[in-house]
Design a protein around this motif. Structure first.
Motif, mmCIF file in Angstrom:
data_model
loop_
_atom_site.group_PDB
_atom_site.id
_atom_site.type_symbol
_atom_site.label_atom_id
_atom_site.label_comp_id
_atom_site.label_asym_id
_atom_site.label_seq_id
_atom_site.Cartn_x
_atom_site.Cartn_y
_atom_site.Cartn_z
ATOM 1 N N THR A 89 31.640 18.914 -17.867
ATOM 2 C CA THR A 89 31.868 19.042 -19.369
ATOM 3 C C THR A 89 33.968 18.726 -18.607
ATOM 4 O O THR A 89 34.222 19.210 -17.935
ATOM 5 N N PHE A 90 34.210 17.754 -19.133
ATOM 6 C CA PHE A 90 35.682 17.353 -18.661
ATOM 7 C C PHE A 90 36.521 17.178 -19.914
ATOM 8 O O PHE A 90 36.311 16.627 -21.212
ATOM 9 N N THR A 91 37.558 16.703 -19.467
ATOM 10 C CA THR A 91 38.476 16.452 -20.452
ATOM 11 C C THR A 91 39.886 15.900 -19.107
ATOM 12 O O THR A 91 40.130 15.984 -18.135
ATOM 13 N N LEU A 92 40.855 15.030 -19.656
ATOM 14 C CA LEU A 92 41.839 14.674 -19.056
ATOM 15 C C LEU A 92 43.918 14.703 -19.497
ATOM 16 O O LEU A 92 43.563 15.344 -20.580
ATOM 17 N N TRP A 93 44.405 15.743 -18.796
ATOM 18 C CA TRP A 93 45.720 15.815 -19.471
ATOM 19 C C TRP A 93 46.637 14.801 -18.309
ATOM 20 O O TRP A 93 46.992 14.446 -17.669
ATOM 21 N N ASP A 94 47.551 15.071 -19.378
ATOM 22 C CA ASP A 94 49.172 14.037 -18.730
ATOM 23 C C ASP A 94 50.162 15.457 -17.762
ATOM 24 O O ASP A 94 49.833 16.565 -18.086
ATOM 25 N N ILE A 105 34.643 16.999 -23.218
ATOM 26 C CA ILE A 105 33.798 16.384 -23.009
ATOM 27 C C ILE A 105 32.994 17.407 -23.291
ATOM 28 O O ILE A 105 32.309 17.049 -22.009
ATOM 29 N N THR A 106 31.215 17.726 -23.618
ATOM 30 C CA THR A 106 30.613 18.424 -23.520
ATOM 31 C C THR A 106 29.779 17.344 -22.963
ATOM 32 O O THR A 106 29.071 16.385 -23.351
ATOM 33 N N TRP A 107 28.870 18.091 -21.917
ATOM 34 C CA TRP A 107 27.768 17.935 -21.245
ATOM 35 C C TRP A 107 26.434 17.393 -22.336
ATOM 36 O O TRP A 107 25.677 16.709 -22.195
ATOM 37 N N LYS A 108 26.539 18.017 -23.468
ATOM 38 C CA LYS A 108 25.742 17.759 -25.058
ATOM 39 C C LYS A 108 25.956 16.157 -26.085
ATOM 40 O O LYS A 108 25.204 15.858 -26.727
ATOM 41 N N LEU A 161 33.278 9.100 -19.270
ATOM 42 C CA LEU A 161 34.719 9.209 -18.794
ATOM 43 C C LEU A 161 34.819 7.895 -19.885
ATOM 44 O O LEU A 161 36.079 7.240 -19.694
ATOM 45 N N LEU A 162 33.459 6.517 -18.442
ATOM 46 C CA LEU A 162 34.174 5.236 -18.451
ATOM 47 C C LEU A 162 34.190 4.809 -20.553
ATOM 48 O O LEU A 162 35.323 3.915 -21.098
ATOM 49 N N TRP A 188 40.203 22.892 -15.495
ATOM 50 C CA TRP A 188 40.891 22.545 -16.148
ATOM 51 C C TRP A 188 42.099 23.839 -16.750
ATOM 52 O O TRP A 188 42.815 24.570 -16.516
ATOM 53 N N LEU A 189 40.710 25.117 -16.725
ATOM 54 C CA LEU A 189 40.759 26.229 -16.708
ATOM 55 C C LEU A 189 41.902 27.071 -15.535
ATOM 56 O O LEU A 189 42.719 28.059 -16.091
ATOM 57 N N ILE A 190 41.002 26.766 -14.436
ATOM 58 C CA ILE A 190 42.237 27.724 -13.000
ATOM 59 C C ILE A 190 43.352 26.715 -13.671
ATOM 60 O O ILE A 190 44.345 27.701 -13.047
ATOM 61 N N TYR A 191 43.045 25.550 -13.609
ATOM 62 C CA TYR A 191 45.550 24.328 -13.860
ATOM 63 C C TYR A 191 45.497 25.546 -14.763
ATOM 64 O O TYR A 191 46.771 25.518 -14.213
#
Length: 563
Positions: A89-94, A105-108, A161-162, A188-191
């Motif tokens: 599960t991932f995200t991107l940020w600025d 976006i989760t693995w499902k 991601l693509l 993301w959470l640790i950041y």
């Protein structure tokens, strides 16, 4: 840090697919208090399954505050924090603004399914697989044998991601400006908890993305093929250590070191003691995941259903597995609950065993591949089940659902038996919410012809990551021995053992043309092994019974009173 004076507790967080759990452990690994909260997961008709990143962080912070408040402790009494998270599960940020560019976006999520199929059938992939196969034949390298089976699915981060890169203009702009940062859920959470001071992920989360090469311990060169820049990815670190940084004092009142972060499947395997070659773990949660520990080196495989993963890396100790999965397990049970097929989860086993078989009803695999969360209630009998009519009783539908889970687990078990080293005397160690169902566990034991071992508390992920964090923070001496692959006897712990019955009942409902389990061979060495286990021998075998594991297998099983 002086654990004997003030730092007496470990806070463990488990972020699953649908639920957030927070546990407070004492220094001797007893559960002091727990809280949980249902996650707000966003579903849409195009196959999207997302979580709002800021909402997730707020939920984690508020639930830990609630945990400490109800347990009447302060943050200064907490030795460390441990995090177990859903994989892929991932995200991107600025980077300048810390504003997320897309939801988690989760693995499902299924929006990249078409993209995956397109790439898997492309001429580029076919040529790559051929080249890798030729290199394997020349060099014998296991890495290129895996490459010759190259195939992606929407469960892998790469394709999703693509898809995001092609459909999110804001993300394209951030990458062009060099300010985009990629992170799996743990990153993301640790950041956020460290206020941007720590930007990393561990080996277990990285290897599950499909973009990390477990052979070279680096982000794969194939990213260039997809036009994904490598600089957006975080550093990959050990599953435990001080490199995760400290939670900012602004959040809970004082700094708390994050000592461990692992993927949920890795943490559950660690908790169940799957550290030796041939150990098998089966998680029956939202999805079903079966892993076979292969040791410290990555092994290749012949079947593309199985993938090699690093489950954890800690103090130069690396544990690798081969893993297979089926992605609808608890999801189907939850769907049936919402559809009104049964009222309480606790009654499922008794209800299922009240009938001899499923009366010729089977759950359609095509229905499982669709979005269960968005499926409407009209014509469910026609869309979901084969062999069902308007007069079919609900109990047969329920049994068909549970048998479908059993058959999928059996399929993975057969693959492992054919592909890798498999110790027939080793039990299948189960965890996850669906493993609470006695019918499912007993049927898996029957059809796979092995012992199924279930701990009294099936929440294994959160305990596993707490054990590893406790070891790193020098809070729990027992976990230190465990981390070194030494299992500590504890005669208090007992597990539910599901022993093989002579006639696997669930196989009576297999559709025509499907493989059936062969009759039990009286000379099978597995049977001799079963006879050695307390609780019944020979022909007088109870269907379900409680037995005492040998002391060497009891390290990580919680007593019932602590669950």
């Amino acid at each position: 840090m002086d654990p004997s004076t003030q730092n007496q507790y470990i806070i463990a967080i488990d972020i699953g697919t649908t639920k957030l759990k927070c546990y407070l452990y004492s220094k001797d690994m007893k559960v002091v208090h727990r809280t949980d909260k249902k996650l707000n997961v966003i579903h849409s008709c195009d196959g999207a399954v997302e979580i709002i990143p800021d909402d997730l962080c707020s939920s984690v912070i508020s639930n830990v505050e609630k945990l400490m408040s109800e347990a009447k402790i302060s943050s200064s009494e907490v030795a460390c924090l441990a995090i177990s998270s859903q994989r892929a599960t991932f995200t991107l940020w600025d980077r300048p603004t810390n504003h997320h560019l897309l939801n988690l976006i989760t693995w499902k999520d299924q929006r990249a399914a078409e993209e995956s199929s397109k790439w898997n059938n492309s001429c580029v992939f076919k040529v790559l697989r051929f080249i890798f196969h030729c290199i394997y034949l020349i060099s014998g390298s296991q890495r290129f044998l895996v490459g010759s089976k190259l195939k992606f699915s929407s469960a892998h981060v790469t394709m999703r991601l693509l898809w995001a890169l092609r459909n999110n203009r804001e993300l394209k702009t951030a990458i062009k400006n060099g300010t985009a940062m990629f992170g799996t859920l743990d990153t993301w959470l640790i950041y956020r908890l460290t206020k941007g001071k720590s930007y990393c992920t561990d080996y277990s989360c990285a290897s599950a993305t499909g973009m990390y090469d477990p052979f070279t311990l680096s982000w794969t060169f194939l990213l260039k093929l997809f036009g994904i820049p490598c600089w957006i990815f975080p550093a990959v670190v050990d599953s435990a250590g001080t490199h995760f940084g400290n939670v900012s004092a602004d959040i809970w009142g004082s700094e708390i070191p994050i000592m461990s972060s692992m993927a949920d499947q890795s943490a559950s395997a660690f908790s169940l003691g799957c550290v030796n070659r041939g150990d098998v773990k089966l998680t029956l949660g939202t999805g079903g995941f079966m892993s076979n520990t292969v040791g410290r080196e990555i092994l290749s495989y012949k079947n593309d259903t199985i993938c090699p993963l690093i489950y954890w890396k800690y103090r130069e100790i690396q544990t690798c597995v081969l893993e297979g999965a089926f992605y609808n397990c608890g999801t189907v049970v939850d769907w049936a609950h919402r559809a009104g097929y049964f009222d309480k989860l606790e009654e499922l086993s008794e209800l299922t065993e009240s009938v001899f078989d499923s009366d010729g009803v089977y759950l359609k695999s095509g229905f499982l591949n669709s979005s269960l969360n968005m499926h409407q209630s009209d014509n469910l009998l026609v869309e979901a089940f084969d062999g069902a009519t308007v007069t079919t009783k609900k109990v047969y539908l329920i049994r068909a659902i549970l048998e479908n889970i059993v058959f999928q687990a059996y399929h993975l078990h057969l693959l492992f038996r054919n592909e890798v080293y498999f110790d027939k005397r080793s039990p299948i160690r189960v965890c996850g919410g669906v493993s609470n169902n006695d019918f499912v566990c007993q049927s898996i034991a029957d059809i796979c012809q092995v012992i199924v071992s279930r701990p009294p508390c099936v929440e294994a992920s959160i305990r596993g990551v707490a054990l590893l964090a406790g070891n790193t923070a020098a809070v729990d001496d027992r976990s230190k021995a465990f981390a070194l692959n030494s299992k500590v006897p504890d005669a208090r712990h007992r597990s539910a053992g599901f022993r093989v019955r002579r006639k696997p009942q669930c196989t009576r409902s297999l559709p025509a043309g499907k493989a059936r389990v062969q009759p039990e061979n009286p000379n099978d060495p597995q049977k001799a092994r079963l006879d050695e286990i307390p609780g019944g021998t020979g022909d007088n075998v109870p269907a379900t019974y409680v037995y005492q594991h040998p002391p060497t297998q009891l390290t990580t099983i919680l007593p019932p009173a602590l669950c």
